[in-house]
Scaffold this motif. Structure first.
Motif, PDB file in Angstrom:
ATOM      1  N   GLY A   1      17.023  26.984 -16.856  1.00  0.00           N
ATOM      2  CA  GLY A   1      17.792  28.189 -17.187  1.00  0.00           C
ATOM      3  C   GLY A   1      16.900  29.404 -17.375  1.00  0.00           C
ATOM      4  N   MET A   2      15.781  29.244 -18.089  1.00  0.00           N
ATOM      5  CA  MET A   2      14.862  30.366 -18.300  1.00  0.00           C
ATOM      6  C   MET A   2      14.195  30.781 -16.987  1.00  0.00           C
ATOM      7  SD  MET A   2      13.118  29.548 -22.027  1.00  0.00           S
ATOM      8  CE  MET A   2      12.373  28.000 -21.529  1.00  0.00           C
ATOM      9  N   ALA A   3      13.894  29.819 -16.115  1.00  0.00           N
ATOM     10  CA  ALA A   3      13.274  30.145 -14.826  1.00  0.00           C
ATOM     11  C   ALA A   3      14.238  30.918 -13.932  1.00  0.00           C
ATOM     12  CB  ALA A   3      12.817  28.867 -14.132  1.00  0.00           C
ATOM     13  N   LEU A   4      15.509  30.530 -13.944  1.00  0.00           N
ATOM     14  CA  LEU A   4      16.499  31.260 -13.145  1.00  0.00           C
ATOM     15  C   LEU A   4      16.701  32.668 -13.696  1.00  0.00           C
ATOM     16  CD1 LEU A   4      19.156  28.453 -12.539  1.00  0.00           C
ATOM     17  CD2 LEU A   4      17.449  29.339 -10.934  1.00  0.00           C
ATOM     18  N   LEU A   5      16.629  32.800 -15.017  1.00  0.00           N
ATOM     19  CA  LEU A   5      16.718  34.141 -15.604  1.00  0.00           C
ATOM     20  C   LEU A   5      15.532  34.994 -15.170  1.00  0.00           C
ATOM     21  CD1 LEU A   5      18.061  36.132 -17.534  1.00  0.00           C
ATOM     22  CD2 LEU A   5      16.780  35.087 -19.412  1.00  0.00           C
ATOM     23  N   MET A   6      14.340  34.413 -15.129  1.00  0.00           N
ATOM     24  CA  MET A   6      13.170  35.141 -14.670  1.00  0.00           C
ATOM     25  C   MET A   6      13.310  35.531 -13.201  1.00  0.00           C
ATOM     26  SD  MET A   6      11.050  35.565 -17.159  1.00  0.00           S
ATOM     27  CE  MET A   6       9.650  36.079 -16.164  1.00  0.00           C
ATOM     28  N   GLN A   7      13.944  34.651 -12.396  1.00  0.00           N
ATOM     29  CA  GLN A   7      14.138  34.943 -10.979  1.00  0.00           C
ATOM     30  C   GLN A   7      15.060  36.136 -10.788  1.00  0.00           C
ATOM     31  OE1 GLN A   7      16.339  32.066  -8.657  1.00  0.00           O
ATOM     32  NE2 GLN A   7      14.941  32.269  -6.919  1.00  0.00           N
ATOM     33  N   ALA A   8      15.983  36.339 -11.732  1.00  0.00           N
ATOM     34  CA  ALA A   8      16.887  37.488 -11.647  1.00  0.00           C
ATOM     35  C   ALA A   8      16.202  38.802 -11.987  1.00  0.00           C
ATOM     36  CB  ALA A   8      18.081  37.273 -12.580  1.00  0.00           C
ATOM     37  N   ARG A   9      14.934  38.725 -12.423  1.00  0.00           N
ATOM     38  CA  ARG A   9      14.112  39.899 -12.737  1.00  0.00           C
ATOM     39  C   ARG A   9      14.802  40.851 -13.728  1.00  0.00           C
ATOM     40  NH1 ARG A   9       9.806  39.897  -9.453  1.00  0.00           N
ATOM     41  NH2 ARG A   9       9.938  38.731  -7.497  1.00  0.00           N
ATOM     42  N   PRO A  10      15.049  40.372 -14.964  1.00  0.00           N
ATOM     43  CA  PRO A  10      15.631  41.271 -15.972  1.00  0.00           C
ATOM     44  C   PRO A  10      14.581  42.276 -16.444  1.00  0.00           C
ATOM     45  CG  PRO A  10      15.014  39.193 -16.966  1.00  0.00           C
ATOM     46  CD  PRO A  10      14.757  39.045 -15.490  1.00  0.00           C
ATOM     47  N   LYS A  11      15.034  43.230 -17.248  1.00  0.00           N
ATOM     48  CA  LYS A  11      14.094  44.194 -17.813  1.00  0.00           C
ATOM     49  C   LYS A  11      13.104  43.473 -18.724  1.00  0.00           C
ATOM     50  CE  LYS A  11      17.121  48.253 -17.753  1.00  0.00           C
ATOM     51  NZ  LYS A  11      17.766  49.304 -18.587  1.00  0.00           N
ATOM     52  N   PHE A  12      11.880  43.944 -18.699  1.00  0.00           N
ATOM     53  CA  PHE A  12      10.807  43.354 -19.512  1.00  0.00           C
ATOM     54  C   PHE A  12      10.630  41.861 -19.205  1.00  0.00           C
ATOM     55  CE2 PHE A  12      13.064  46.562 -22.127  1.00  0.00           C
ATOM     56  CZ  PHE A  12      12.108  47.567 -22.057  1.00  0.00           C
ATOM     57  N   ALA A  13      10.713  41.522 -17.910  1.00  0.00           N
ATOM     58  CA  ALA A  13      10.580  40.108 -17.512  1.00  0.00           C
ATOM     59  C   ALA A  13       9.226  39.547 -17.944  1.00  0.00           C
ATOM     60  CB  ALA A  13      10.756  39.969 -15.999  1.00  0.00           C
ATOM     61  N   GLY A  14       8.181  40.364 -17.808  1.00  0.00           N
ATOM     62  CA  GLY A  14       6.865  39.901 -18.227  1.00  0.00           C
ATOM     63  C   GLY A  14       6.811  39.609 -19.712  1.00  0.00           C
ATOM     64  N   GLY A  15       7.487  40.423 -20.500  1.00  0.00           N
ATOM     65  CA  GLY A  15       7.534  40.192 -21.940  1.00  0.00           C
ATOM     66  C   GLY A  15       8.253  38.902 -22.283  1.00  0.00           C
ATOM     67  N   HIS A  16       9.362  38.646 -21.564  1.00  0.00           N
ATOM     68  CA  HIS A  16      10.079  37.391 -21.776  1.00  0.00           C
ATOM     69  C   HIS A  16       9.175  36.200 -21.483  1.00  0.00           C
ATOM     70  CE1 HIS A  16      14.079  38.938 -22.583  1.00  0.00           C
ATOM     71  NE2 HIS A  16      13.966  39.766 -21.559  1.00  0.00           N
ATOM     72  N   PHE A  17       8.449  36.272 -20.374  1.00  0.00           N
ATOM     73  CA  PHE A  17       7.590  35.161 -19.952  1.00  0.00           C
ATOM     74  C   PHE A  17       6.535  34.863 -21.021  1.00  0.00           C
ATOM     75  CE2 PHE A  17       3.855  33.403 -17.851  1.00  0.00           C
ATOM     76  CZ  PHE A  17       4.420  32.360 -17.128  1.00  0.00           C
ATOM     77  N   TYR A  18       5.843  35.879 -21.479  1.00  0.00           N
ATOM     78  CA  TYR A  18       4.787  35.664 -22.475  1.00  0.00           C
ATOM     79  C   TYR A  18       5.361  35.230 -23.815  1.00  0.00           C
ATOM     80  CZ  TYR A  18       1.469  37.692 -19.210  1.00  0.00           C
ATOM     81  OH  TYR A  18       0.676  37.915 -18.119  1.00  0.00           O
ATOM     82  N   LEU A  19       6.553  35.735 -24.160  1.00  0.00           N
ATOM     83  CA  LEU A  19       7.186  35.349 -25.416  1.00  0.00           C
ATOM     84  C   LEU A  19       7.530  33.863 -25.410  1.00  0.00           C
ATOM     85  CD1 LEU A  19       8.359  36.269 -28.156  1.00  0.00           C
ATOM     86  CD2 LEU A  19      10.524  36.687 -26.976  1.00  0.00           C
ATOM     87  N   TRP A  20       8.075  33.384 -24.294  1.00  0.00           N
ATOM     88  CA  TRP A  20       8.457  31.970 -24.206  1.00  0.00           C
ATOM     89  C   TRP A  20       7.232  31.057 -24.119  1.00  0.00           C
ATOM     90  CZ3 TRP A  20      12.630  33.383 -20.069  1.00  0.00           C
ATOM     91  CH2 TRP A  20      13.768  33.851 -20.729  1.00  0.00           C
ATOM     92  N   CYS A  21       6.104  31.598 -23.700  1.00  0.00           N
ATOM     93  CA  CYS A  21       4.900  30.776 -23.555  1.00  0.00           C
ATOM     94  C   CYS A  21       4.033  30.745 -24.818  1.00  0.00           C
ATOM     95  CB  CYS A  21       4.062  31.276 -22.374  1.00  0.00           C
ATOM     96  SG  CYS A  21       4.812  30.946 -20.769  1.00  0.00           S
ATOM     97  N   ILE A  22       4.426  31.492 -25.846  1.00  0.00           N
ATOM     98  CA  ILE A  22       3.628  31.513 -27.083  1.00  0.00           C
ATOM     99  C   ILE A  22       3.380  30.117 -27.654  1.00  0.00           C
ATOM    100  CG2 ILE A  22       3.742  32.160 -29.528  1.00  0.00           C
ATOM    101  CD1 ILE A  22       4.783  34.876 -28.680  1.00  0.00           C
ATOM    102  N   PRO A  23       4.400  29.213 -27.683  1.00  0.00           N
ATOM    103  CA  PRO A  23       4.139  27.881 -28.258  1.00  0.00           C
ATOM    104  C   PRO A  23       3.031  27.103 -27.556  1.00  0.00           C
ATOM    105  CG  PRO A  23       6.502  28.266 -28.111  1.00  0.00           C
ATOM    106  CD  PRO A  23       5.841  29.400 -27.397  1.00  0.00           C
ATOM    107  N   LEU A  24       2.721  27.445 -26.300  1.00  0.00           N
ATOM    108  CA  LEU A  24       1.637  26.762 -25.598  1.00  0.00           C
ATOM    109  C   LEU A  24       0.298  26.976 -26.294  1.00  0.00           C
ATOM    110  CD1 LEU A  24       2.315  27.274 -21.766  1.00  0.00           C
ATOM    111  CD2 LEU A  24       2.296  25.117 -23.029  1.00  0.00           C
ATOM    112  N   ALA A  25       0.170  28.096 -26.975  1.00  0.00           N
ATOM    113  CA  ALA A  25      -1.104  28.416 -27.626  1.00  0.00           C
ATOM    114  C   ALA A  25      -1.218  27.819 -29.028  1.00  0.00           C
ATOM    115  CB  ALA A  25      -1.281  29.932 -27.704  1.00  0.00           C
ATOM    116  N   ILE A  26      -0.181  27.124 -29.473  1.00  0.00           N
ATOM    117  CA  ILE A  26      -0.166  26.567 -30.827  1.00  0.00           C
ATOM    118  C   ILE A  26      -0.388  25.063 -30.752  1.00  0.00           C
ATOM    119  CG2 ILE A  26       1.218  26.275 -32.929  1.00  0.00           C
ATOM    120  CD1 ILE A  26       2.738  28.785 -32.154  1.00  0.00           C
ATOM    121  N   SER A  27      -1.297  24.558 -31.548  1.00  0.00           N
ATOM    122  CA  SER A  27      -1.584  23.124 -31.546  1.00  0.00           C
ATOM    123  C   SER A  27      -0.400  22.337 -32.107  1.00  0.00           C
ATOM    124  CB  SER A  27      -2.840  22.832 -32.367  1.00  0.00           C
ATOM    125  OG  SER A  27      -2.592  23.059 -33.744  1.00  0.00           O
TER     126      SER A  27
END
Length: 279
Positions: free
Chosen positions: A77-103
């Motif tokens: 669902g999040m990938a399809l939303l990114m494919q639709a290119r909403p406003k601040f798509a880059g911000g959405h991507f980095y926001l959703w990836c924050i947990p990757l940086a947490i142990s």
């Protein structure tokens, strides 16, 4: 026999894999089936007689069955939303990836501060008048709420990994396929089912295999939240090896994890395939 240049280039990686994975695997198998008198099944009998092992096996399989499908659905669902290119798509991507940086341990401690008896969630429930004393989320007598807390923490922590893999797969799908389906009157759900998901087969294979293996290895989050009240297989490996000082039984538990990992990987490779025409 002379080694050809490609094998020469691969040789360091092969040696590293054998040293880091091959030899420890052989040692683990020997440890699980051997004692001072030679071949034995005593370690397995001791493992199967332990009630905590069966609880850990049940909890681990439940975690996989619940967490992996939910994470896959959220990631798609999040990938399809990114494919639709909403406003601040880059911000959405980095926001959703924050947990990757947490142990894992840090994520477990974060959720412990939320689900603890005096944590943020109970404070909110009491403040809103929805509960008099809060909910005992991590009470050892309530396995349902313990499972729920571990599931929520794992979904928050690791969905971003599946999301990154699925996003990469979606970007590899030519837009012409989706546009052609739209021309012929296909609805969104028809395009998703018959165009997007089949072409995402290789990415879904990777995401499912990797996430299932990592779910089998889940330990730190559950340990931070519940301790041994909600045992998992890798936690039992740690318990037998470190606390009970029994490497043989710990090796047996590790082999159980390995067999389940290989079995699920083969299942995914056989069931999630790329259409012949897309290769």
């Amino acid at each position: 026999m002379r080694l050809r240049p490609p094998w020469l280039l691969l040789l360091p990686s092969i040696v590293l894999l054998v040293a880091l994975f091959g030899w420890p695997l052989v040692q683990g198998v020997l440890e699980a089936f051997r004692d001072d008198g030679g071949f034995t099944l005593a370690h397995w009998e001791r493992l199967f007689a332990d009630a905590n092992f069966w609880r850990a096996l049940r909890n681990t399989l439940l975690l996989i069955v619940i967490v992996v499908p939910v994470q896959l659905a959220l990631a798609i669902g999040m990938a399809l939303l990114m494919q639709a290119r909403p406003k601040f798509a880059g911000g959405h991507f980095y926001l959703w990836c924050i947990p990757l940086a947490i142990s894992e341990l840090a994520a477990g401690l974060v959720w412990l501060s939320i689900f603890d008896n005096r944590g943020y969630l109970n404070s909110l429930l009491v403040g809103l008048g929805l509960s008099e004393n809060g909910v005992q989320w991590l009470n050892y007598e309530n396995t349902t709420t313990m499972l729920l807390t571990v599931v929520i923490a794992e979904i928050w922590r690791a969905t971003s990994l599946v999301f990154v893999i699925v996003v990469a797969g979606v970007q590899m799908i030519p837009r012409e396929y989706d546009e052609a389906a739209q021309v012929f009157g296909a609805s969104f759900w028809q395009r998703l089912r018959h165009v997007t998901l089949p072409l995402l087969g290789p990415s879904l294979q990777v995401a499912l295999i990797l996430r299932t293996i990592l779910a089998l290895q889940a330990f730190a989050v559950a340990q931070a939240l519940t301790g041994r009240d909600f045992p998992l297989l890798v936690g039992e490996t740690y318990e037998w090896y470190v606390n009970l000082q029994n490497p043989a039984v710990a090796s047996a538990v590790a082999l159980v994890v390995l067999v389940i990992s290989l079995g699920t990987a083969v299942l995914y490779l056989r069931t999630v395939r790329q259409p012949e025409g897309a290769r």
